[in-house]
Scaffold this active site. Structure first.
Site, PDB file in Angstrom:
ATOM      1  N   ASP A 235      22.481   0.282  -0.452  1.00  0.00           N
ATOM      2  CA  ASP A 235      22.460   0.670  -1.877  1.00  0.00           C
ATOM      3  C   ASP A 235      23.687   0.156  -2.621  1.00  0.00           C
ATOM      4  O   ASP A 235      23.711   0.185  -3.859  1.00  0.00           O
ATOM      5  CB  ASP A 235      22.456   2.202  -1.999  1.00  0.00           C
ATOM      6  CG  ASP A 235      21.206   2.814  -1.404  1.00  0.00           C
ATOM      7  OD1 ASP A 235      20.109   2.303  -1.666  1.00  0.00           O
ATOM      8  OD2 ASP A 235      21.336   3.808  -0.656  1.00  0.00           O
TER       9      ASP A 235
ATOM     10  N   ASP B 199      15.350   3.163 -12.683  1.00  0.00           N
ATOM     11  CA  ASP B 199      16.499   3.827 -13.326  1.00  0.00           C
ATOM     12  C   ASP B 199      16.657   3.581 -14.825  1.00  0.00           C
ATOM     13  O   ASP B 199      17.411   4.298 -15.493  1.00  0.00           O
ATOM     14  CB  ASP B 199      17.855   3.432 -12.683  1.00  0.00           C
ATOM     15  CG  ASP B 199      17.927   3.772 -11.211  1.00  0.00           C
ATOM     16  OD1 ASP B 199      17.023   4.484 -10.724  1.00  0.00           O
ATOM     17  OD2 ASP B 199      18.869   3.330 -10.554  1.00  0.00           O
TER      18      ASP B 199
END
Ligand code: BGC
Length: 569
Positions: free
Chosen positions: A507, A289
């Site tokens: 997550d 990311d």
């Protein structure tokens, strides 16, 4: 690098054939004026560049060989017409050929023998010779200690002589993470518990084993004793981590680049370079990311202050470059940069800029573009490898779901992005990897064919196997299943389908949970959240009652098994 007792230029060619000029300067001892205390000032400066066409990145190291300093000012004159365009880890000013860099609040203090690094991007024309002299706080650095005793230049660890193949997944089995496998088995997952998954080095403590768990050496030893040919690790601890979300914020603050380098990357590189592991192919997935966030979350209505900070201080770029330099230098280590997924970088406005950012970052490393073996896409995400019934055409692109993207799945996005990367300068040997751990979308809700609905949104929604409310949803997606089992060389240009996110690990928590891991609470993990601009103000699609990111989430694991595609037999 070789040291030169006299001022001089040492040149070596690295694996990519990029010339690195390293300037090592000698010794100085300066005594301040009569009647004052003797303050020894001594410094050594290293200067290395990676250049292309009319630009270059320079990395500078300062070592203080004298008494402790509370701030520093570094100065030099360029030998040609170089012009600094962007600097980091210092305040840069250039007047003609003369450059002055002043330390910042967090890196001014330099004890005796302490080092710091800084760098800059610059343009040039003609030749690009290195400066011949540097000074720190007005004193010329010519390299050894203030006391007159030459300081030995540390001998760099020589890269291992093992071979570096084109595709490390081919020709053997992957390491089965002993700890993940035990959790999967204990939770009804025996049928898949023998699959290779990546180990996430998600904090400094993970290197030696967090909370009594296995550390990097223990995993590598286990991989050797399993007779594995490759083992996979996620490098995930950048300063200011997860700048566009909260669920995986990490332990290092935005300015903690020094700690990232010395307490995180250095020990990892030192363990991975142990000759005990020379026959193992060590695959690293670098900083999920981070660089994609610098493309999409620094301006406009998707910007976050944290991502703007990471862009301004350069610590994502510098951290990734540092990791690449250290890891690529070990010949049996393979580096894959994280490149988001189709529902992130697939739009034209993100696609080209992202490839360019990757190229700039790689060109600024010692080995240039060759420090990157490939790119991993869909890390810990839910985008399907293939949308079998949903074509991308002028009609479907107008639907809310596709929203003018050119891609609806990872196989088409990955193939196109690879081509873009190659045209931006990467080698045609780069390979793509798709994280298929949770992108299966099987089960009863899976469409079985094209739709003939006349309304385009109805048609697209009936055709897509990706059942998320919005492609920007990323947390514990309800309805998802395990995707393709790990596979080497699944298609041209693709090195592997790999399970990078260990299935069963959350997550992010559905509500705020106090913790000492730096993890925050992100509303995108709350099933009742109505969304924000980054997911088109859609429902989050998250499962309820989730634990902190990285923690075992049994209900999700069961659903992944149930909705696996291909199914689990
Ligand atoms: C978490 C990490 C974890 C990883 C793998 C990330 O979202 O932040 O702590 O190791 O997922 O489950």
């Amino acid at each position: 690098m070789r040291s030169n007792p006299h001022r001089g230029l040492a040149l070596r060619m690295d694996r990519a054939g990029v010339a690195i000029a390293a300037l090592l300067l000698g010794l100085v001892s300066v005594l301040f004026g009569m009647g004052r205390a003797h303050a020894a000032v001594g410094c050594q400066v290293t200067y290395s560049v990676n250049q292309w066409n009319n630009g270059f990145t320079a990395n500078i190291g300062i070592t203080n060989l004298g008494d402790p300093l509370s701030s520093w000012t570094l100065e030099w004159d360029f030998a040609g017409n170089q012009q600094v365009t962007q600097g980091w880890s210092g305040t840069f000013a250039q007047s003609g050929k003369h450059v002055t860099v002043k330390s910042l609040s967090y890196n001014g203090s330099l004890g005796t023998n302490a080092s710091t690094s800084l760098g800059f991007n610059a343009s040039y024309s003609g030749t690009n010779d290195a400066p011949t002299s540097f000074s720190v706080n007005g004193t010329t650095c010519n390299g050894s200690s203030g006391g007159g005793t030459p300081t030995p230049t540390p001998t760099p660890t020589p890269p291992q002589s093992g071979s570096h193949v084109d595709n490390p997944y081919v020709g053997g089995k992957g390491y089965v993470d002993t700890e993940w496998s035990a959790e999967a088995k204990a939770d009804g997952g025996t049928a898949i518990a023998n699959q290779p998954t990546a180990v996430w080095l998600d904090r400094i403590a993970a290197i030696n084993g967090a909370n009594g768990g296995m550390g990097l050496r223990a995993h590598l030893d286990a991989a050797v004793s399993q007779g594995a040919s490759y083992a996979q690790f996620v490098i995930y601890d950048l300063p200011g981590r997860d700048c566009a979300a909260l669920a995986s914020n990490g332990e290092l603050g935005a300015t903690d680049l020094g700690r990232y380098q010395t307490e995180y990357i250095d020990p990892i590189a030192s363990i991975m370079s142990d000759s005990k592991y020379a026959n193992l192919k060590i695959i690293t997935y670098i900083e999920p990311d981070s660089l994609p966030n610098l493309v999409t979350n620094v301006s406009g209505n998707t910007a976050t202050t944290a991502c703007q900070t990471m862009q301004q201080n350069g610590n994502y770029v510098k951290g990734v470059q540092y990791a690449l330099n250290k890891l690529h230098a070990i010949s049996n280590v393979y580096t894959y940069l994280d490149a988001g997924h189709h529902g992130w970088l697939g739009w034209d406005s993100n696609f080209g800029p992202a490839a360019q950012l990757f190229a700039t970052v790689a060109k600024g490393t010692t080995a240039g573009v060759n420090s990157v073996d490939g790119f991993v896409i869909n890390t810990a995400n839910y985008s399907p490898t293939t949308e079998p019934y949903l074509p991308v055409n002028s009609q479907t692109r107008q639907s809310k779901w596709v929203d003018w993207n050119w891609y609806v799945d990872e196989s088409t996005f990955g193939a196109a992005f690879r081509q873009q990367l190659i045209s931006d300068g990467f080698s045609s040997s780069i390979g793509m990897v798709i994280d298929t751990s949770r992108n299966g979308w099987g089960g009863a809700a899976r469409p079985t064919g094209p739709s003939s609905a006349s309304d385009i949104n109805t048609q697209v929604n009936a055709e897509r196997v990706d059942r998320r409310p919005h492609v920007g949803d990323w947390c514990n997606q309800s309805g998802a299943g395990l995707g393709a089992r790990p596979t080497a060389s699944p298609a041209a240009g693709f090195d592997a389908y790999a399970w990078v996110k260990p299935p069963g690990e959350s997550d992010g928590s559905s509500k705020s949970i106090p913790n000492d891991e730096g993890k925050g609470f992100d509303q995108m993990c709350d099933p009742n959240y109505g969304g924000n601009v980054r997911n088109g103000n859609s429902p989050s699609g998250a499962l309820p009652d989730a634990p902190l990111s990285g923690h075992w989430f049994s209900a999700q694991f069961h659903q992944l098994m149930q909705n696996a595609y291909p199914s689990v037999s």
